[in-house]
Enzyme design. Structure first.
Site, PDB file in Angstrom:
ATOM      1  N   ARG A  39       0.820  -1.217   0.000  1.00 31.73           N
ATOM      2  CA  ARG A  39       0.000   0.000   0.000  1.00 31.73           C
ATOM      3  C   ARG A  39       0.848   1.258   0.000  1.00 31.73           C
ATOM      4  O   ARG A  39       0.479   2.261  -0.575  1.00 31.73           O
ATOM      5  CB  ARG A  39      -0.893   0.033   1.229  1.00 31.73           C
ATOM      6  CG  ARG A  39      -1.980  -1.011   1.164  1.00 31.73           C
ATOM      7  CD  ARG A  39      -2.599  -1.108   2.520  1.00 31.73           C
ATOM      8  NE  ARG A  39      -3.454  -2.257   2.630  1.00 31.73           N
ATOM      9  CZ  ARG A  39      -4.714  -2.181   3.027  1.00 31.73           C
ATOM     10  NH1 ARG A  39      -5.261  -1.029   3.341  1.00 31.73           N
ATOM     11  NH2 ARG A  39      -5.431  -3.257   3.131  1.00 31.73           N
ATOM     12  N   LYS A 146       1.996 -18.890   6.690  1.00 28.99           N
ATOM     13  CA  LYS A 146       1.360 -19.082   7.977  1.00 28.99           C
ATOM     14  C   LYS A 146       1.239 -17.729   8.695  1.00 28.99           C
ATOM     15  O   LYS A 146       1.973 -16.810   8.314  1.00 28.99           O
ATOM     16  CB  LYS A 146       2.161 -20.060   8.822  1.00 28.99           C
ATOM     17  CG  LYS A 146       3.604 -19.603   9.039  1.00 28.99           C
ATOM     18  CD  LYS A 146       4.286 -20.419  10.051  1.00 28.99           C
ATOM     19  CE  LYS A 146       3.918 -19.917  11.420  1.00 28.99           C
ATOM     20  NZ  LYS A 146       5.060 -19.683  12.289  1.00 28.99           N
ATOM     21  N   HIS A 176       7.906 -23.572   5.863  1.00 32.09           N
ATOM     22  CA  HIS A 176       9.296 -23.579   5.403  1.00 32.09           C
ATOM     23  C   HIS A 176      10.096 -24.766   5.939  1.00 32.09           C
ATOM     24  O   HIS A 176      11.129 -25.123   5.384  1.00 32.09           O
ATOM     25  CB  HIS A 176       9.991 -22.241   5.680  1.00 32.09           C
ATOM     26  CG  HIS A 176      10.423 -22.043   7.096  1.00 32.09           C
ATOM     27  ND1 HIS A 176       9.565 -21.704   8.101  1.00 32.09           N
ATOM     28  CD2 HIS A 176      11.639 -22.138   7.676  1.00 32.09           C
ATOM     29  CE1 HIS A 176      10.245 -21.605   9.236  1.00 32.09           C
ATOM     30  NE2 HIS A 176      11.502 -21.861   9.012  1.00 32.09           N
ATOM     31  N   LYS A 180      13.406 -27.588   4.189  1.00 31.59           N
ATOM     32  CA  LYS A 180      14.747 -27.832   4.735  1.00 31.59           C
ATOM     33  C   LYS A 180      15.270 -29.171   4.206  1.00 31.59           C
ATOM     34  O   LYS A 180      14.546 -30.166   4.196  1.00 31.59           O
ATOM     35  CB  LYS A 180      14.696 -27.860   6.274  1.00 31.59           C
ATOM     36  CG  LYS A 180      14.391 -26.489   6.894  1.00 31.59           C
ATOM     37  CD  LYS A 180      14.425 -26.565   8.422  1.00 31.59           C
ATOM     38  CE  LYS A 180      13.870 -25.301   9.061  1.00 31.59           C
ATOM     39  NZ  LYS A 180      14.806 -24.208   9.163  1.00 31.59           N
ATOM     40  N   GLU A 214      14.673 -22.800  20.393  1.00 32.80           N
ATOM     41  CA  GLU A 214      15.245 -21.586  19.798  1.00 32.80           C
ATOM     42  C   GLU A 214      15.931 -20.769  20.879  1.00 32.80           C
ATOM     43  O   GLU A 214      15.438 -20.690  22.004  1.00 32.80           O
ATOM     44  CB  GLU A 214      14.143 -20.737  19.176  1.00 32.80           C
ATOM     45  CG  GLU A 214      13.432 -21.405  18.026  1.00 32.80           C
ATOM     46  CD  GLU A 214      12.514 -20.426  17.320  1.00 32.80           C
ATOM     47  OE1 GLU A 214      12.971 -19.817  16.351  1.00 32.80           O
ATOM     48  OE2 GLU A 214      11.376 -20.256  17.769  1.00 32.80           O
ATOM     49  N   ASP A 233       2.399 -21.006  16.702  1.00 30.34           N
ATOM     50  CA  ASP A 233       3.547 -20.548  15.920  1.00 30.34           C
ATOM     51  C   ASP A 233       4.391 -21.710  15.391  1.00 30.34           C
ATOM     52  O   ASP A 233       4.884 -21.668  14.282  1.00 30.34           O
ATOM     53  CB  ASP A 233       4.409 -19.622  16.793  1.00 30.34           C
ATOM     54  CG  ASP A 233       5.515 -18.932  16.004  1.00 30.34           C
ATOM     55  OD1 ASP A 233       5.221 -18.429  14.908  1.00 30.34           O
ATOM     56  OD2 ASP A 233       6.663 -18.895  16.485  1.00 30.34           O
ATOM     57  N   HIS A 238       5.020 -26.531  11.915  1.00 27.84           N
ATOM     58  CA  HIS A 238       6.314 -27.197  11.737  1.00 27.84           C
ATOM     59  C   HIS A 238       6.369 -28.554  12.463  1.00 27.84           C
ATOM     60  O   HIS A 238       6.786 -29.558  11.891  1.00 27.84           O
ATOM     61  CB  HIS A 238       7.461 -26.316  12.249  1.00 27.84           C
ATOM     62  CG  HIS A 238       7.442 -24.921  11.687  1.00 27.84           C
ATOM     63  ND1 HIS A 238       7.029 -24.635  10.408  1.00 27.84           N
ATOM     64  CD2 HIS A 238       7.793 -23.720  12.221  1.00 27.84           C
ATOM     65  CE1 HIS A 238       7.133 -23.333  10.195  1.00 27.84           C
ATOM     66  NE2 HIS A 238       7.590 -22.760  11.279  1.00 27.84           N
ATOM     67  N   LYS A 338      11.017 -20.714  23.113  1.00 32.28           N
ATOM     68  CA  LYS A 338      11.894 -19.580  22.806  1.00 32.28           C
ATOM     69  C   LYS A 338      12.846 -19.410  23.990  1.00 32.28           C
ATOM     70  O   LYS A 338      12.497 -19.740  25.129  1.00 32.28           O
ATOM     71  CB  LYS A 338      11.074 -18.297  22.665  1.00 32.28           C
ATOM     72  CG  LYS A 338      10.068 -18.329  21.514  1.00 32.28           C
ATOM     73  CD  LYS A 338      10.675 -17.762  20.263  1.00 32.28           C
ATOM     74  CE  LYS A 338       9.665 -17.662  19.138  1.00 32.28           C
ATOM     75  NZ  LYS A 338      10.300 -17.686  17.816  1.00 32.28           N
TER      76      LYS A 338
HETATM   77  C1  BG6 Z   1       8.687 -19.380  12.151  1.00 31.81           C
HETATM   78  C2  BG6 Z   1       8.186 -18.840  13.460  1.00 31.81           C
HETATM   79  O1  BG6 Z   1       7.671 -20.063  11.467  1.00 31.81           O
HETATM   80  O2  BG6 Z   1       9.749 -20.273  12.394  1.00 31.81           O
HETATM   81  C3  BG6 Z   1       9.296 -18.177  14.243  1.00 31.81           C
HETATM   82  O3  BG6 Z   1       7.133 -17.919  13.224  1.00 31.81           O
HETATM   83  C4  BG6 Z   1      10.466 -19.113  14.388  1.00 31.81           C
HETATM   84  O4  BG6 Z   1       8.824 -17.769  15.524  1.00 31.81           O
HETATM   85  C5  BG6 Z   1      10.860 -19.691  13.042  1.00 31.81           C
HETATM   86  O5  BG6 Z   1      11.539 -18.394  14.957  1.00 31.81           O
HETATM   87  C6  BG6 Z   1      11.904 -20.768  13.191  1.00 31.81           C
HETATM   88  O6  BG6 Z   1      12.392 -21.127  11.937  1.00 31.81           O
HETATM   89  P1  BG6 Z   1      13.823 -21.779  11.777  1.00 31.81           P
HETATM   90  O7  BG6 Z   1      13.912 -22.096  10.327  1.00 31.81           O
HETATM   91  O8  BG6 Z   1      14.819 -20.777  12.257  1.00 31.81           O
HETATM   92  O9  BG6 Z   1      13.815 -22.990  12.649  1.00 31.81           O
END
Ligand code: BG6
Length: 498
Positions: A39, A146, A176, A180, A214, A233, A238, A338
């Site tokens: 936008r 997502k 994603h 991988k 993470e 999330d 995942h 996290k």
């Molecule tokens: C994302 C989440 O889908 O995946 C993030 O929204 C997360 O919160 C991330 O940090 C982790 O991805 P990767 O590839 O670093 O494991």
């Protein structure tokens, strides 16, 4: 390729660097064209400069001036207006110009890198502007990021709305993790090797652990995370994808629908957790301030965009039962958090102990060892990231006169075995979408099955909010709340330390 949300972070950090890598490695045709749509106003030059910065900072492949110039010649920027009747006119014109001047032949890939609430209004507007239909011999595909809904009902609603404009074959729901290399290798590991599959079941496997840990916190995405939390999330997408791949039956071939049929069958066999049982099958956590790698990091409630009394979970552990012949009685334990001590995504297959140990008595027990025979169970550790590789842990005799046994590792490491850098997940997935291969994208029913499981837990959690006196309940830089360890200990098991 049209990217909605072109001024956002994902475009700069992931999408354009991935496209540039594909272009630099000559996987894209010369006429490939990207139209960034948002936008806010930007000129083509400003957009290109911003994207160049993205490639330089976040790209996997080093930026080469000549390759960049060639790629950037196909980068454009347009604005759109959701409210004006002709609000998509400049996009339409840019697409027609690309067809005329760059030979894009009416093929379009539309990427929604927007907040989720923009997806349906954009779909409606694109549909009304005639931009969703595929003329004979051309394709129009759409990639949806997502979060795909917030629960089962909203995911279904989103699927229904998308289907008013697109048929399922046009819709690519991106996760994603599926892009991988190490996740794709799970399929190869399981189905291209004869020696593991006979053991891959309840008879030989005691349980499975899947950890997505993470180090990072919410990275400036506090307001998104307040809405989402760890379950939405990471687990719904995942981790449930990893569960499906570890647990599925062998497809008879690697065609997209065959693979996805098997994944969805597994997800359907995941035993629903009734909302009333959510608390006994899960642990929620939230981090307070702490130390990671020697540096002090703030607590979740101190992050920008987070309520000072937030109860949102940044850690979750779950026990999942799978009701089929392969897995009955062999639970899957899942956890993500996290601000853990280190970044690590791994799948641990813990095998059953030997039924009888002829060495019992001759093995001095280590402190804390299980007294039946003192021999650690065999583990197969599939390291998704970092230190990508696979370790098989088994007992070996310690050299010497006494009969003493210690667990040793047999290791495979990607880095040393292949000496090649893996492509980024987005590179693989964007290319697959252009080629019309949806194998590594989530189908409608996969997403809904994963939500079916997660929504019941969310319902149970909503009915029983965390105890305010026990939230936050883990310090940044630790492996989650004490409850998560007690949760495993209750079943006579323990989390593997990554
Ligand atoms: C994302 C989440 O889908 O995946 C993030 O929204 C997360 O919160 C991330 O940090 C982790 O991805 P990767 O590839 O670093 O494991």
């Amino acid at each position: 390729m049209v990217i909605f949300g072109a001024s956002g972070d994902l475009t700069k950090r992931k999408l354009v660097p991935a496209l540039y890598a594909l272009a630099a490695e000559v996987s894209l045709p010369d006429g490939f064209t990207v139209i960034g749509a948002a936008r806010s106003a930007l000129t083509d030059e400003e957009f290109r400069a911003d994207m160049r910065e993205g490639v330089e900072h976040y790209g996997r492949v080093h930026l080469r001036d000549d390759a960049w110039q060639k790629f950037a010649a196909g980068l454009h920027y347009v604005t759109y207006d959701m409210d004006a009747p002709d609000g998509f006119e400049s996009l339409k014109q840019a697409l027609e110009k690309a067809d005329r001047e760059r030979g894009t032949a009416g093929n379009r890939l539309i990427y929604f890198s927007t907040p989720p609430n923009a997806v349906t209004p954009l779909t409606d507007r694109l549909n009304a502007a005639g931009l969703t239909t595929q003329a004979p011999g051309t394709f129009v595909r759409v990639i949806i990021e997502k979060p795909f809904g917030r629960d089962l009902a909203t995911a279904r609603e989103l699927n229904d709305r998308l289907h008013t404009a697109f048929i399922e074959e046009q819709i690519y729901r991106i996760d994603h993790y599926l892009g991988k290399e190490t996740v794709q290798n799970l399929l190869v590991f399981r189905f291209a090797n004869g020696i593991f599959e006979p053991l891959w079941n309840r008879q030989y496997i005691d349980h499975v652990q899947i950890t997505v840990a993470e180090e990072i916190g919410v990275e400036g995405r506090g307001s998104y995370y307040e809405e989402a939390g760890a379950l939405r999330d990471i687990v719904q997408n995942h981790i449930m994808q990893l569960v499906a791949i570890v647990g599925m039956e062998a497809p008879s071939n690697f065609k997209a629908e065959m693979v996805r049929d098997e994944k969805v069958k597994l997800l359907r066999a995941v035993r629903p957790i009734h909302p009333d049982d959510a608390l006994s099958h899960s642990v929620r956590g939230q981090y307070s301030a702490g130390f990671i790698n020697g540096g002090r990091v703030p607590g979740y409630r101190d992050e920008k965009g987070v309520a000072p009394d937030s109860l949102r979970e940044t850690f979750v552990a779950l026990k999942v039962d799978i009701d089929n012949w392969r897995w009955a009685g062999t639970p899957f334990y899942l956890r993500t958090g996290k601000r853990m001590p280190k970044r690590s995504t791994e799948i641990v297959i813990q095998f059953r102990r030997v039924p009888h140990s002829p060495f019992a008595g001759s093995v001095p027990l280590a402190a804390g060892a299980v007294p039946t025979d003192g021999i650690d169970p065999n583990l197969l550790i599939l390291r998704i990231q970092p230190d990508e590789g696979i370790t098989l842990r088994f007992g070996a005799k310690i050299p010497g006169q006494a009969l003493r046994i210690e667990s040793v590792n047999m290791d495979f490491m990607y880095g040393t075995a292949f000496r090649e850098q893996s492509p980024d997940a987005y590179e693989r997935l964007l290319l697959d979408c252009m080629l019309g291969d949806p194998t590594l994208f989530a189908r409608e029913d996969e997403v809904e099955e994963a939500w079916r499981f997660c929504t019941a837990i969310l319902d149970g959690w909503r009915a029983h909010p965390p105890d305010r006196t026990n939230c936050p309940n883990y310090e940044a830089g630790t492996w989650g709340p004490d409850e998560a360890h007690a949760f495993m200990a209750r079943d006579g098991r323990a989390w593997h330390l990554p």
